[in-house]
Scaffold this motif. Structure first.
Motif, PDB file in Angstrom:
ATOM      1  N   GLY A 113      42.427  30.336  36.771  1.00 31.06           N
ATOM      2  CA  GLY A 113      43.474  31.119  37.415  1.00 31.06           C
ATOM      3  C   GLY A 113      43.297  32.610  37.229  1.00 31.06           C
ATOM      4  O   GLY A 113      43.510  33.403  38.152  1.00 31.06           O
ATOM      5  N   VAL A 114      42.880  33.036  36.025  1.00 29.56           N
ATOM      6  CA  VAL A 114      42.660  34.461  35.765  1.00 29.56           C
ATOM      7  C   VAL A 114      41.519  34.988  36.629  1.00 29.56           C
ATOM      8  O   VAL A 114      41.614  36.069  37.225  1.00 29.56           O
ATOM      9  N   VAL A 115      40.434  34.229  36.733  1.00 28.19           N
ATOM     10  CA  VAL A 115      39.307  34.653  37.566  1.00 28.19           C
ATOM     11  C   VAL A 115      39.760  34.806  39.024  1.00 28.19           C
ATOM     12  O   VAL A 115      39.436  35.791  39.695  1.00 28.19           O
ATOM     13  N   ILE A 116      40.527  33.846  39.508  1.00 26.45           N
ATOM     14  CA  ILE A 116      40.992  33.887  40.893  1.00 26.45           C
ATOM     15  C   ILE A 116      41.874  35.114  41.133  1.00 26.45           C
ATOM     16  O   ILE A 116      41.756  35.804  42.155  1.00 26.45           O
ATOM     17  N   LEU A 117      42.761  35.416  40.211  1.00 25.01           N
ATOM     18  CA  LEU A 117      43.640  36.569  40.363  1.00 25.01           C
ATOM     19  C   LEU A 117      42.845  37.879  40.408  1.00 25.01           C
ATOM     20  O   LEU A 117      43.124  38.761  41.233  1.00 25.01           O
ATOM     21  N   VAL A 118      41.858  38.010  39.532  1.00 22.54           N
ATOM     22  CA  VAL A 118      41.058  39.231  39.512  1.00 22.54           C
ATOM     23  C   VAL A 118      40.214  39.335  40.780  1.00 22.54           C
ATOM     24  O   VAL A 118      39.977  40.435  41.300  1.00 22.54           O
ATOM     25  N   GLU A 119      39.770  38.202  41.322  1.00 22.43           N
ATOM     26  CA  GLU A 119      39.067  38.232  42.609  1.00 22.43           C
ATOM     27  C   GLU A 119      39.965  38.816  43.697  1.00 22.43           C
ATOM     28  O   GLU A 119      39.498  39.579  44.561  1.00 22.43           O
ATOM     29  N   GLY A 120      41.248  38.466  43.667  1.00 22.46           N
ATOM     30  CA  GLY A 120      42.172  39.020  44.640  1.00 22.46           C
ATOM     31  C   GLY A 120      42.349  40.513  44.483  1.00 22.46           C
ATOM     32  O   GLY A 120      42.399  41.264  45.474  1.00 22.46           O
ATOM     33  N   VAL A 121      42.436  40.987  43.241  1.00 20.65           N
ATOM     34  CA  VAL A 121      42.556  42.421  42.989  1.00 20.65           C
ATOM     35  C   VAL A 121      41.312  43.154  43.477  1.00 20.65           C
ATOM     36  O   VAL A 121      41.395  44.229  44.099  1.00 20.65           O
ATOM     37  N   ARG A 122      40.145  42.578  43.222  1.00 21.27           N
ATOM     38  CA  ARG A 122      38.897  43.212  43.666  1.00 21.27           C
ATOM     39  C   ARG A 122      38.868  43.335  45.195  1.00 21.27           C
ATOM     40  O   ARG A 122      38.467  44.364  45.752  1.00 21.27           O
ATOM     41  N   ALA A 123      39.307  42.284  45.905  1.00 23.74           N
ATOM     42  CA  ALA A 123      39.349  42.331  47.362  1.00 23.74           C
ATOM     43  C   ALA A 123      40.294  43.423  47.848  1.00 23.74           C
ATOM     44  O   ALA A 123      40.033  44.095  48.847  1.00 23.74           O
ATOM     45  N   ALA A 124      41.391  43.616  47.120  1.00 25.45           N
ATOM     46  CA  ALA A 124      42.357  44.645  47.511  1.00 25.45           C
ATOM     47  C   ALA A 124      41.777  46.042  47.350  1.00 25.45           C
ATOM     48  O   ALA A 124      42.067  46.940  48.149  1.00 25.45           O
ATOM     49  N   LEU A 125      40.945  46.250  46.343  1.00 20.83           N
ATOM     50  CA  LEU A 125      40.429  47.586  46.069  1.00 20.83           C
ATOM     51  C   LEU A 125      39.422  48.057  47.108  1.00 20.83           C
ATOM     52  O   LEU A 125      39.357  49.249  47.412  1.00 20.83           O
ATOM     53  N   ASP A 126      38.614  47.139  47.649  1.00 17.34           N
ATOM     54  CA  ASP A 126      37.610  47.616  48.609  1.00 17.34           C
ATOM     55  C   ASP A 126      37.853  47.102  50.026  1.00 17.34           C
ATOM     56  O   ASP A 126      37.036  47.301  50.917  1.00 17.34           O
ATOM     57  N   GLY A 127      39.002  46.445  50.230  1.00 20.81           N
ATOM     58  CA  GLY A 127      39.356  46.016  51.571  1.00 20.81           C
ATOM     59  C   GLY A 127      38.567  44.844  52.086  1.00 20.81           C
ATOM     60  O   GLY A 127      38.566  44.556  53.290  1.00 20.81           O
TER      61      GLY A 127
END
Length: 405
Positions: A194-208
């Motif tokens: 779950g933590v990995v998945i959440l950070v993947e979402g944050v990464r997608a948000a940062l670079d669009g």
């Protein structure tokens, strides 16, 4: 590439709303998978659900506080996330949010330095909040990602997150080496994933970028194949304590003898308690010596474990029939329960015993004031009508997200 400011107006481009929204959406797409993987600390099959509910609370708080100054806004998001946190995984997730918010306080850019600091403070806050940290869990993944972020030569926010995620995925695959119950079950830790998945979402948000494809984690044994013993205690219990000068250590000591998986988190004004116990009322009574107890919640883990076992058995019993090579694509291929899923939201109100195994129901979010629920998950019909007649504010609902559907 320039980095977005921490503080902006409450529009879809608001970086905090976007980051938390994509993190939540990424998790929503895989929450059922996490529920099925969940075997530690007890196999009650709710890790994905608990983390999703907690992540949704953080996102909702960011939306509600859009336009506020950055630091008070961060404090509001932290507090609302803790108030709504569910289960072990949700409670620890709330502390990851707390640590990240503390690291970002006073900063004006989400640059590489800020991201590395946020990952470090998140991991440290989560470890500090758990009296007996267990390796091979979401704590381990948070720590390893923070270490990778500090060690990488990358300097941009996205580059640092890439390094952290690479280490997090490696650490995830190693969780069975650290926890025997995971190794016996042939699964990775659900909260860690779950933590990995959440950070993947944050990464997608940062670079669009788009959210990454939801590749399922491989297992070395059929999920659910191991006959796990039930928890020593029956009820997963949580509640809030409101007061003045609350002492978290004293509260924790007063509850230690009543159960296990005890977590007490918060501050001197508000504390959230999670404990596995046979007597939720006794736990609430003991906590009541320190302040006012509110929002008592008790989930029957025996029932949850039975439901998880039934769900996994039903999934393993499905044997897809071979396609008819003579059938055309013009509708001649016969439909079957193995090939067809019926999806509704819970507003359809179809009784569980009337649903076939291939009928999937997505819960509708329901809010009574500041309290949020998922229809049919933690808000049944009787409680809905009781709240409808006693609540000072009428309920509101929202559509399940496309990702959840």
């Amino acid at each position: 590439m320039s980095t977005p400011p921490v503080e902006s107006a409450g529009t879809p481009s608001d970086p905090l709303v976007r980051a938390l929204g994509l993190a939540r959406a990424s998790l929503a797409a895989r929450a059922p998978e996490l529920d099925d993987l969940n075997v530690f600390p007890v196999p009650d099959g709710d890790t994905g659900t608990n983390m999703l509910f907690t992540a949704r609370a953080a996102e909702r708080a960011a939306v509600d506080s859009a336009g506020e100054p950055a630091d008070p806004r961060g404090e509001y998001v932290v507090r609302q996330t803790l108030v709504s946190a569910r289960g072990n995984s949700g409670m620890i997730l709330s502390q990851l949010v707390r640590g990240a918010a503390a690291a970002l306080a006073g900063r004006h850019e989400l640059d590489g330095e800020a991201i590395a600091a946020a990952l470090r403070e998140a991991a440290d806050a989560a470890y500090a909040a758990v009296e007996d940290p267990v390796e091979g869990t979401m704590l381990t993944i948070a720590r390893r990602m923070a270490e990778a972020a500090e060690a990488t030569e990358a300097s941009t926010a996205v580059g640092i997150l890439d390094a952290a995620l690479a280490e997090g995925r490696q650490a995830l695959e190693e969780t069975p080496d650290l926890l025997p119950v995971l190794r016996e079950s042939g699964v990775v830790d659900a909260g860690a994933l779950g933590v990995v998945i959440l950070v993947e979402g944050v990464r997608a948000a940062l670079d669009g970028s788009a959210l990454p494809a939801a590749a399922r984690i491989s297992t070395t044994a059929p999920v659910g194949a191991i006959d796990h013993p039930p928890s020593r205690y029956r009820f997963c219990t949580s509640f809030l304590i409101e007061g003045e000068d609350l002492d978290l250590a004293v509260i924790r000591a007063s509850l230690t003898s009543l159960g296990d998986s005890l977590l007490v988190m918060g501050d001197s004004r508000q504390a959230k308690v999670h404990v596995h116990t046979d007597d939720p009322q006794a736990a609430a009574g003991a906590a009541g010596e320190h302040g006012t107890v509110e929002a008592l919640r008790a989930d029957d883990m025996r029932r949850q474990q039975a439901e998880r076992s039934r769900r996994l058995r039903a999934a393993s019993d499905v044997v897809p029939s071979a396609p008819d090579p003579d059938a055309s694509m013009a509708g001649e291929t016969p439909l079957s329960a193995e090939r067809t899923a019926l999806i509704t939201d819970s507003a359809a109100d179809i009784e569980p015993d009337l649903r076939p195994d291939n009928w999937w129901v997505v819960p509708v979010p329901v809010s009574f004031g500041d309290e949020g629920f998922l229809d049919g998950v933690d808000l049944d019909r009787d409680n809905f009508y009781r709240r409808l007649t006693t609540s000072e504010r009428p309920p509101t609902t929202a559509q399940p997200s496309v990702a959840e559907l």
